[in-house]
Design a protein around this motif. Structure first.
Motif, PDB file in Angstrom:
ATOM      1  N   GLU A 188      -4.392  -3.971   9.635  1.00 43.01           N
ATOM      2  CA  GLU A 188      -4.163  -4.898   9.503  1.00 43.01           C
ATOM      3  C   GLU A 188      -2.873  -5.833  10.734  1.00 43.01           C
ATOM      4  O   GLU A 188      -2.800  -6.748  11.340  1.00 43.01           O
ATOM      5  N   LEU A 189      -1.871  -4.447  10.034  1.00 42.20           N
ATOM      6  CA  LEU A 189      -0.456  -4.719  10.262  1.00 42.20           C
ATOM      7  C   LEU A 189       0.121  -4.893  11.577  1.00 42.20           C
ATOM      8  O   LEU A 189      -0.333  -4.120  12.191  1.00 42.20           O
ATOM      9  N   ILE A 201      -2.208  -9.223  11.848  1.00 41.73           N
ATOM     10  CA  ILE A 201      -1.214 -10.165  10.898  1.00 41.73           C
ATOM     11  C   ILE A 201       0.308  -9.493  11.040  1.00 41.73           C
ATOM     12  O   ILE A 201      -0.228  -8.272  11.446  1.00 41.73           O
ATOM     13  N   TYR A 202       1.730 -10.119  11.148  1.00 39.89           N
ATOM     14  CA  TYR A 202       3.098  -9.552  11.093  1.00 39.89           C
ATOM     15  C   TYR A 202       2.975  -8.888   9.424  1.00 39.89           C
ATOM     16  O   TYR A 202       3.047  -9.581   8.415  1.00 39.89           O
ATOM     17  N   ASN A 203       4.007  -8.021   9.863  1.00 42.05           N
ATOM     18  CA  ASN A 203       4.190  -6.886   8.384  1.00 42.05           C
ATOM     19  C   ASN A 203       5.573  -7.687   8.172  1.00 42.05           C
ATOM     20  O   ASN A 203       6.404  -7.784   8.587  1.00 42.05           O
ATOM     21  N   ALA A 204       5.051  -8.542   7.215  1.00 39.52           N
ATOM     22  CA  ALA A 204       6.211  -9.512   6.271  1.00 39.52           C
ATOM     23  C   ALA A 204       6.825  -8.107   5.022  1.00 39.52           C
ATOM     24  O   ALA A 204       8.138  -7.931   4.929  1.00 39.52           O
ATOM     25  N   ASN A 205       5.915  -7.520   3.923  1.00 37.89           N
ATOM     26  CA  ASN A 205       7.057  -6.996   2.935  1.00 37.89           C
ATOM     27  C   ASN A 205       7.492  -5.892   3.591  1.00 37.89           C
ATOM     28  O   ASN A 205       8.504  -5.209   2.377  1.00 37.89           O
ATOM     29  N   GLY A 251       0.665  -2.912  -0.853  1.00 33.67           N
ATOM     30  CA  GLY A 251      -0.967  -3.076  -0.468  1.00 33.67           C
ATOM     31  C   GLY A 251      -1.367  -1.711  -0.456  1.00 33.67           C
ATOM     32  O   GLY A 251      -0.858  -0.723  -0.638  1.00 33.67           O
ATOM     33  N   GLY A 252      -3.223  -2.152   0.062  1.00 35.67           N
ATOM     34  CA  GLY A 252      -3.861  -0.792  -0.339  1.00 35.67           C
ATOM     35  C   GLY A 252      -3.866  -0.592  -1.793  1.00 35.67           C
ATOM     36  O   GLY A 252      -4.027   0.560  -2.118  1.00 35.67           O
ATOM     37  N   VAL A 253      -3.402  -1.155  -2.842  1.00 36.05           N
ATOM     38  CA  VAL A 253      -3.023  -1.107  -4.062  1.00 36.05           C
ATOM     39  C   VAL A 253      -5.055  -1.333  -4.593  1.00 36.05           C
ATOM     40  O   VAL A 253      -4.821  -0.853  -6.495  1.00 36.05           O
ATOM     41  N   GLY A 254      -5.478  -2.274  -4.512  1.00 38.41           N
ATOM     42  CA  GLY A 254      -6.078  -2.824  -5.100  1.00 38.41           C
ATOM     43  C   GLY A 254      -7.897  -1.782  -4.635  1.00 38.41           C
ATOM     44  O   GLY A 254      -8.162  -0.775  -4.768  1.00 38.41           O
ATOM     45  N   ASP A 259      -8.370   0.422   0.231  1.00 41.97           N
ATOM     46  CA  ASP A 259      -7.261   0.540  -0.651  1.00 41.97           C
ATOM     47  C   ASP A 259      -7.159   2.219  -1.402  1.00 41.97           C
ATOM     48  O   ASP A 259      -7.589   2.702  -1.993  1.00 41.97           O
ATOM     49  N   LYS A 282      -0.827  -8.462 -10.123  1.00 43.25           N
ATOM     50  CA  LYS A 282      -1.329  -7.789 -10.739  1.00 43.25           C
ATOM     51  C   LYS A 282      -1.935  -5.736 -10.234  1.00 43.25           C
ATOM     52  O   LYS A 282      -1.749  -5.555 -11.752  1.00 43.25           O
ATOM     53  N   PRO A 298       1.527  -4.568  -4.986  1.00 44.43           N
ATOM     54  CA  PRO A 298       0.587  -5.254  -4.758  1.00 44.43           C
ATOM     55  C   PRO A 298       0.654  -5.699  -2.779  1.00 44.43           C
ATOM     56  O   PRO A 298       2.308  -5.963  -2.455  1.00 44.43           O
ATOM     57  N   GLY A 299      -0.398  -5.423  -1.800  1.00 42.01           N
ATOM     58  CA  GLY A 299      -0.407  -6.447  -0.531  1.00 42.01           C
ATOM     59  C   GLY A 299       0.058  -7.820  -0.289  1.00 42.01           C
ATOM     60  O   GLY A 299       0.862  -8.320   0.293  1.00 42.01           O
ATOM     61  N   ASN A 300      -0.049  -8.986  -1.428  1.00 40.92           N
ATOM     62  CA  ASN A 300       0.501  -9.392  -1.033  1.00 40.92           C
ATOM     63  C   ASN A 300       1.404  -9.890  -1.167  1.00 40.92           C
ATOM     64  O   ASN A 300       2.036 -10.126  -2.064  1.00 40.92           O
TER      65      ASN A 300
HETATM   66  N1  LIG Z   1     -12.225  -7.496  -5.475  1.00 36.39           N
HETATM   67  C1  LIG Z   1     -11.174  -7.522  -6.101  1.00 36.39           C
HETATM   68  N2  LIG Z   1     -10.536  -8.046  -4.908  1.00 36.39           N
HETATM   69  C2  LIG Z   1      -8.953  -7.382  -5.221  1.00 36.39           C
HETATM   70  C3  LIG Z   1      -8.840  -8.127  -6.040  1.00 36.39           C
HETATM   71  C4  LIG Z   1      -8.925  -7.389  -7.022  1.00 36.39           C
HETATM   72  O1  LIG Z   1      -9.374  -7.809  -8.204  1.00 36.39           O
HETATM   73  N3  LIG Z   1     -11.328  -7.100  -7.116  1.00 36.39           N
HETATM   74  N4  LIG Z   1      -6.953  -8.312  -6.375  1.00 36.39           N
HETATM   75  C5  LIG Z   1      -6.105  -9.858  -5.128  1.00 36.39           C
HETATM   76  C6  LIG Z   1      -5.080  -9.400  -6.289  1.00 36.39           C
HETATM   77  S1  LIG Z   1      -4.331  -9.973  -7.323  1.00 36.39           S
HETATM   78  C7  LIG Z   1      -4.112  -8.174  -4.419  1.00 36.39           C
HETATM   79  S2  LIG Z   1      -2.882  -8.481  -5.273  1.00 36.39           S
HETATM   80  C8  LIG Z   1      -5.221  -7.903  -3.859  1.00 36.39           C
HETATM   81  C9  LIG Z   1      -4.272  -6.208  -3.643  1.00 36.39           C
HETATM   82  O2  LIG Z   1      -4.790  -5.694  -3.027  1.00 36.39           O
HETATM   83  P1  LIG Z   1      -3.650  -4.005  -2.402  1.00 36.39           P
HETATM   84  O3  LIG Z   1      -2.435  -4.684  -3.195  1.00 36.39           O
HETATM   85  O4  LIG Z   1      -5.125  -3.401  -1.906  1.00 36.39           O
HETATM   86  O5  LIG Z   1      -3.957  -5.321  -0.921  1.00 36.39           O
HETATM   87  P2  LIG Z   1      -4.274  -4.756   0.030  1.00 36.39           P
HETATM   88  O6  LIG Z   1      -5.935  -5.387   0.020  1.00 36.39           O
HETATM   89  O7  LIG Z   1      -3.528  -4.140   1.333  1.00 36.39           O
HETATM   90  O8  LIG Z   1      -3.192  -6.460   1.021  1.00 36.39           O
HETATM   91  C10 LIG Z   1      -3.855  -8.023   0.432  1.00 36.39           C
HETATM   92  C11 LIG Z   1      -3.049  -8.640   1.591  1.00 36.39           C
HETATM   93  O9  LIG Z   1      -2.325  -9.007   1.457  1.00 36.39           O
HETATM   94  C12 LIG Z   1      -1.421  -8.520   3.238  1.00 36.39           C
HETATM   95  N5  LIG Z   1      -0.698  -7.503   3.089  1.00 36.39           N
HETATM   96  C13 LIG Z   1      -0.758  -6.261   3.039  1.00 36.39           C
HETATM   97  N6  LIG Z   1       0.060  -5.843   3.530  1.00 36.39           N
HETATM   98  C14 LIG Z   1       1.186  -6.629   4.038  1.00 36.39           C
HETATM   99  C15 LIG Z   1       2.186  -6.518   4.942  1.00 36.39           C
HETATM  100  N7  LIG Z   1       2.721  -5.598   4.997  1.00 36.39           N
HETATM  101  N8  LIG Z   1       2.563  -7.444   5.099  1.00 36.39           N
HETATM  102  C16 LIG Z   1       1.677  -9.224   5.164  1.00 36.39           C
HETATM  103  N9  LIG Z   1       1.354  -9.188   4.198  1.00 36.39           N
HETATM  104  C17 LIG Z   1       0.356  -7.832   3.763  1.00 36.39           C
HETATM  105  C18 LIG Z   1      -2.903  -8.248   3.328  1.00 36.39           C
HETATM  106  O10 LIG Z   1      -3.589  -8.635   5.443  1.00 36.39           O
HETATM  107  C19 LIG Z   1      -4.128  -9.108   2.401  1.00 36.39           C
HETATM  108  O11 LIG Z   1      -4.150 -10.523   3.147  1.00 36.39           O
HETATM  109  O12 LIG Z   1      -5.872  -7.778  -3.543  1.00 36.39           O
HETATM  110  C20 LIG Z   1      -6.748  -9.060  -4.355  1.00 36.39           C
HETATM  111  N10 LIG Z   1      -8.351  -8.626  -3.999  1.00 36.39           N
END
Ligand SMILES: Nc1nc2c(c(=O)[nH]1)N[C@H]1C(S)=C(S)[C@@H](COP(=O)(O)OP(=O)(O)OC[C@H]3O[C@@H](n4cnc5c(N)ncnc54)[C@H](O)[C@@H]3O)O[C@H]1N2
Ligand code: MOO
Length: 400
Positions: A188-189, A201-205, A251-254, A259, A282, A298-300
């Motif tokens: 999505e980045l 979305i824009y890559n912020a992280n 990102g991608g650790v969920g 992921d 988390k 984490p990605g958030n």
């Molecule tokens: N079923 C479940 N879903 C989720 C859980 C869970 O426990 N069970 N945990 C939530 C939590 S807390 C988090 S934090 C996220 C962690 O997920 P990931 O690390 O795999 O992150 P992504 O899914 O890749 O992205 C999450 C969110 O962040 C945005 N994102 C990712 N990379 C970037 C970036 N470089 N710049 C800006 N934004 C980014 C991405 O588009 C997503 O919106 O998982 C929850 N879900």
């Protein structure tokens, strides 16, 4: 295998046990040393101050003369300026016009400021009671003696430390060389400045992490966005691990279908995936690919930023052989009601003003806005669901 659920302290402990490395050191010019971690202590090669000098613009004289008491009248027999000492032997019964920073001749030990004397016909007059013996003279070596440690090994250099090293004559310092590679991950980045498409979305992280690691003195290479594709991710992580000490992804650790980071690193090297009893932030993975240490955040974006402040910082400290900074920096009064969740440490973004902690109105983990306004994270412990205004909260400072 179930994912272990760890407290913040336990994650720090796990990282302390896992990361055992001694990075090489390199010589860094002072102008480039800000934020770097010192590999060797900075010792003063000289006394500081280098010589006894005046702390005021005024007149230097011998404090013995004060013993006469009453009103003193001393002839002014010369002048000394910063960088231009008085040459010769001054008259021991007289005074020397002297500027702040000018060397005080050995025979003199006291300086009376201009505003406390009357000047006339080449003399100064003042009451003996107007000045203490030895006043306004900064003695040679009163701050440091030659050989004293000014800054310990393992310190991250602040602007003040850089200035202190300069004051002792250092033009360069031995610092740890920490090479970090940063990746973002997720289909999505898009990079800022480029076209967005549907659902993108824009890559912020990656920019946040790159900036943060640079501010901690690392040599950071940003290598782009990893696609949600197993083979590509594996190849790029393995290649990057060859050129760094620490590899960071976000990102991608969920738990999502795409992921993949954990699976890839599990194959490429060693992986530990944990859930931290913390909000936000988390999921967290750490491990190794070859010689390089690895951390997946984490990605958030707010979760990524908080985990970086707490855990990547600890990894950097371990790698650099620095004294680990504590999880909690200070305890302050909260001026706003703080709400958390039992069995999680809530990292509440906010500011510290003259009355105490003020929570940011923005608390979503999907935006960095709340953190940009913040200079502290209030850490609401696992056994506390709410704090009332006036109660004490422990904080992590995040503007260092
Ligand atoms: N079923 C479940 N879903 C989720 C859980 C869970 O426990 N069970 N945990 C939530 C939590 S807390 C988090 S934090 C996220 C962690 O997920 P990931 O690390 O795999 O992150 P992504 O899914 O890749 O992205 C999450 C969110 O962040 C945005 N994102 C990712 N990379 C970037 C970036 N470089 N710049 C800006 N934004 C980014 C991405 O588009 C997503 O919106 O998982 C929850 N879900
Ligand atoms: O790590 Mo997640 O929401 O805790 O943002």
């Amino acid at each position: 295998m179930t994912t272990p659920f760890l407290s913040c302290d336990d994650v720090l402990l796990a990282l302390d046990r896992f990361i055992r490395a001694e990075l090489p050191s390199e010589t860094v010019p002072l102008e480039a040393a800000l934020g770097r971690c010192l590999a060797e202590p900075v010792r003063s090669p000289v006394d500081v101050p280098l010589f006894s000098n005046s702390a005021m613009d005024g007149f230097a004289f011998r404090s013995e003369l004060l013993k006469a008491g009453g009103r003193l009248r001393l002839p002014v027999t010369g002048a000394a300026f910063a960088g231009h000492p008085f040459e010769g032997e001054p008259d021991p019964e007289g005074a020397l016009r002297i500027m702040t920073g000018a060397p005080v001749p050995d025979a003199f030990d006291t300086v009376i400021p201009f505003e406390h004397v009357l000047e006339s016909e080449g003399c100064i007059e003042f009451e003996a009671s107007a000045i203490r013996p030895a006043a306004n003279v900064r003695l040679q070596g009163e701050e440091f003696r030659a050989g004293d440690e000014l800054i310990p090994a393992g310190a991250f250099l602040t602007p003040e430390a850089v200035g202190l090293a300069a004051s002792a004559g250092y033009a360069e310092l031995r610092c740890r060389r920490l090479r970090v590679v940063v990746f973002a991950s997720g289909d999505e980045l898009r990079e800022p400045g480029k076209e967005l498409g549907a659902g993108k979305i824009y890559n912020a992280n990656a920019y946040l992490l790159t900036a943060l690691l640079r501010s901690w003195g690392a040599d950071v290479e940003y290598l782009g966005i990893l696609p949600d594709d197993y083979e590509t991710m594996l190849a790029r992580l393995e290649e990057a691990a060859l050129r760094c000490d620490l590899l960071l992804t976000s990102g991608g650790v969920g738990e999502g279908d795409k992921d993949l980071v954990g699976r890839v690193v599990g194959e490429a090297g060693e992986l530990h995936h944990v859930h931290v009893k913390q909000r936000p932030g988390k999921p967290l993975s750490y491990g190794r690919i070859g010689e390089a240490y690895f951390m997946a955040l984490p990605g958030n974006p707010a979760a990524c930023a908080v985990s970086a402040r707490l855990y990547v910082r600890r990894a950097v400290e371990r790698l650099c052989g620095a004294t680990p900074s504590p999880l909690v920096d200070a305890a302050v009064t909260t001026t706003t009601k703080l709400k958390g969740r039992l069995s999680r440490t809530d990292c509440i973004r906010g500011r510290i003003d003259e009355k105490g902690f003020v929570a940011s109105p923005r608390s979503s983990s999907s935006t960095l806005a709340g953190l940009n306004d913040a200079d502290a994270l209030a850490l609401l412990p696992e056994d506390c669901a709410e704090l009332q205004p006036g109660e004490t909260v422990r904080v992590k400072l995040v503007r260092r």
